[in-house]
Design a protein around this motif. Structure first.
Motif, mmCIF file in Angstrom:
data_model
loop_
_atom_site.group_PDB
_atom_site.id
_atom_site.type_symbol
_atom_site.label_atom_id
_atom_site.label_comp_id
_atom_site.label_asym_id
_atom_site.label_seq_id
_atom_site.Cartn_x
_atom_site.Cartn_y
_atom_site.Cartn_z
ATOM 1 N N GLY A 124 -22.239 -0.814 34.008
ATOM 2 C CA GLY A 124 -21.724 -1.553 35.148
ATOM 3 C C GLY A 124 -21.559 -0.737 36.416
ATOM 4 N N ILE A 125 -21.926 0.528 36.384
ATOM 5 C CA ILE A 125 -21.686 1.407 37.531
ATOM 6 C C ILE A 125 -22.381 0.910 38.802
ATOM 7 N N VAL A 126 -23.653 0.545 38.693
ATOM 8 C CA VAL A 126 -24.408 0.137 39.889
ATOM 9 C C VAL A 126 -23.751 -1.066 40.554
ATOM 10 N N TRP A 127 -23.350 -2.046 39.770
ATOM 11 C CA TRP A 127 -22.716 -3.241 40.316
ATOM 12 C C TRP A 127 -21.370 -2.910 40.947
ATOM 13 N N GLN A 128 -20.591 -2.071 40.282
ATOM 14 C CA GLN A 128 -19.261 -1.731 40.793
ATOM 15 C C GLN A 128 -19.335 -0.954 42.103
ATOM 16 N N ARG A 129 -20.332 -0.124 42.263
ATOM 17 C CA ARG A 129 -20.442 0.699 43.472
ATOM 18 C C ARG A 129 -20.724 -0.140 44.718
ATOM 19 N N ASN B 271 -12.939 0.094 32.097
ATOM 20 C CA ASN B 271 -12.427 -0.187 33.437
ATOM 21 C C ASN B 271 -12.084 1.062 34.226
ATOM 22 N N HIS B 272 -11.703 2.140 33.561
ATOM 23 C CA HIS B 272 -11.488 3.391 34.279
ATOM 24 C C HIS B 272 -12.810 3.892 34.867
ATOM 25 N N ILE B 273 -13.883 3.794 34.090
ATOM 26 C CA ILE B 273 -15.196 4.205 34.599
ATOM 27 C C ILE B 273 -15.593 3.323 35.780
ATOM 28 N N TRP B 274 -15.354 2.018 35.674
ATOM 29 C CA TRP B 274 -15.669 1.119 36.781
ATOM 30 C C TRP B 274 -14.824 1.427 38.015
ATOM 31 N N THR B 275 -13.554 1.751 37.805
ATOM 32 C CA THR B 275 -12.668 2.061 38.929
ATOM 33 C C THR B 275 -13.162 3.285 39.687
ATOM 34 N N LEU B 276 -13.520 4.332 38.961
ATOM 35 C CA LEU B 276 -14.035 5.542 39.601
ATOM 36 C C LEU B 276 -15.336 5.241 40.346
ATOM 37 N N SER B 277 -16.158 4.373 39.766
ATOM 38 C CA SER B 277 -17.423 4.003 40.410
ATOM 39 C C SER B 277 -17.179 3.255 41.710
ATOM 40 N N LYS B 278 -16.189 2.371 41.728
ATOM 41 C CA LYS B 278 -15.907 1.525 42.889
ATOM 42 C C LYS B 278 -15.411 2.319 44.083
ATOM 43 N N HIS B 279 -14.543 3.301 43.836
ATOM 44 C CA HIS B 279 -13.766 3.869 44.927
ATOM 45 C C HIS B 279 -14.221 5.245 45.414
ATOM 46 N N PHE B 280 -14.912 6.000 44.593
ATOM 47 C CA PHE B 280 -15.205 7.386 44.961
ATOM 48 C C PHE B 280 -16.647 7.569 45.423
ATOM 49 N N PRO B 281 -16.839 8.379 46.456
ATOM 50 C CA PRO B 281 -18.195 8.711 46.895
ATOM 51 C C PRO B 281 -18.934 9.440 45.785
ATOM 52 N N LEU B 282 -20.243 9.447 45.868
ATOM 53 C CA LEU B 282 -21.071 9.940 44.772
ATOM 54 C C LEU B 282 -20.728 11.375 44.385
ATOM 55 N N TYR B 283 -20.434 12.239 45.357
ATOM 56 C CA TYR B 283 -20.161 13.648 45.043
ATOM 57 C C TYR B 283 -18.900 13.811 44.208
ATOM 58 N N LYS C 89 -19.134 -2.873 45.512
ATOM 59 C CA LYS C 89 -17.995 -3.728 45.830
ATOM 60 C C LYS C 89 -17.066 -3.184 46.894
ATOM 61 N N GLN C 90 -16.800 -1.903 46.881
ATOM 62 C CA GLN C 90 -15.648 -1.358 47.603
ATOM 63 C C GLN C 90 -16.065 -0.248 48.560
ATOM 64 N N LYS C 91 -15.405 -0.212 49.707
ATOM 65 C CA LYS C 91 -15.579 0.913 50.620
ATOM 66 C C LYS C 91 -15.086 2.181 49.938
ATOM 67 N N LYS C 92 -15.828 3.281 50.079
ATOM 68 C CA LYS C 92 -15.488 4.507 49.353
ATOM 69 C C LYS C 92 -14.450 5.335 50.111
ATOM 70 N N LEU C 93 -13.682 6.109 49.347
ATOM 71 C CA LEU C 93 -12.665 6.974 49.927
ATOM 72 C C LEU C 93 -13.313 8.061 50.777
ATOM 73 N N THR C 94 -12.599 8.519 51.779
ATOM 74 C CA THR C 94 -13.086 9.617 52.612
ATOM 75 C C THR C 94 -12.850 10.946 51.890
ATOM 76 N N LEU C 95 -13.451 12.018 52.399
ATOM 77 C CA LEU C 95 -13.253 13.340 51.816
ATOM 78 C C LEU C 95 -11.779 13.717 51.846
ATOM 79 N N ARG C 96 -11.100 13.430 52.946
ATOM 80 C CA ARG C 96 -9.674 13.730 53.051
ATOM 81 C C ARG C 96 -8.885 12.997 51.975
#
Length: 242
Positions: free
Chosen positions: A213-218, A164-176, A220-227
């Motif tokens: 599960g990374i592809v599916w999780q990505r 779930n930690h891996i899924w959480t990072l996939s959901k919320h963070f931009p690819l970089y 779901k959620q709007k990604k965080l901004t750089l800021r």
């Protein structure tokens, strides 16, 4: 008392039902084995949230009397700022020891049913962070969590938290940011395998299912901004803690 009975065990996403049906200004969340330490704890929490009207959530000091473990012991280390030296602003959300404004809950998606259990609080804090919601930790208000070591399968714990930690990072963070964060997290888990070889299989299964599960999780959620990504410097210390 209103009972919400479900046909099957859906894990922590069952909490979405009572949050969604709550009609009061605040919703308090406790586990089936946790409770406020004193009769005045609820009242004091409401006082704080009424005084600091810009706040969305409050997390309590959560202590396990049976094990002696302080679940929120590291909270002050990842604080963003102090609130009059008594409360701390940051990414805090202990499911069994917290309060949220009902109106604030409606701004986020809620508990992810795919997670079932483990790291769901991390997912929620990032949902709130993306919406610029304000959360505080109040170490002066205690909740007792009567967590017993019986019937606790550490293998399952390690599997769910890793996946779930891996899924959480996939959901919320931009690819970089997602790629290095997940890579570092996996390296941390391989170090854990060296230190605790009896949990090798749960860790490896968690890594495998997390990556699958990374592809599916990505999606779901709007990604965080750089800021927002840069603003989480102290939180990364929490993510990679031991």
């Amino acid at each position: 008392v209103k009972l919400i009975a479900l046909e099957k065990n859906i894990g922590t996403s069952a909490r979405n039902y009572f949050y969604d049906q709550a009609n009061g200004k605040y919703v308090f969340s406790f586990d089936d084995d946790s409770f406020p330490a004193t009769p005045s704890t609820i009242y004091q929490a409401v006082q704080i949230l009424e005084f600091y009207s810009h706040l969305d959530t409050l997390t309590f000091y959560c202590y396990q009397p049976i094990t002696g473990f302080i679940e929120t012991g590291e909270a002050t280390e990842i604080k963003f700022s102090d609130v009059k030296k008594k409360e701390f602003s940051g990414l805090f959300y202990a499911e069994g020891a917290m309060c949220i404004k009902t109106s604030s809950w409606k701004k986020i998606i809620g508990y992810d049913p795919d997670f079932f259990w483990g790291s769901e609080g991390v997912d929620l804090t990032l949902q709130m962070y993306e919406k610029d919601m304000r959360a505080i930790y109040s170490p002066g208000l205690a909740v007792l969590h009567m967590k017993s070591l019986q019937n606790r399968d550490m293998g399952n714990n390690n599997y769910f938290f890793t996946r779930n930690h891996i899924w959480t990072l996939s959901k919320h963070f931009p690819l970089y940011a997602c790629i290095p964060l997940i890579s570092l997290y996996i390296i941390r888990k391989f170090i854990a395998i060296c230190l605790y070889p009896k949990y090798t299989l749960p860790y490896l299964k968690g890594i495998k299912d997390g990556l699958l599960g990374i592809v599916w999780q990505r999606k779901k959620q709007k990604k965080l901004t750089l800021r927002q990504v840069l603003g989480l410097k102290r939180w990364y210390l929490f993510l990679y803690r031991w």
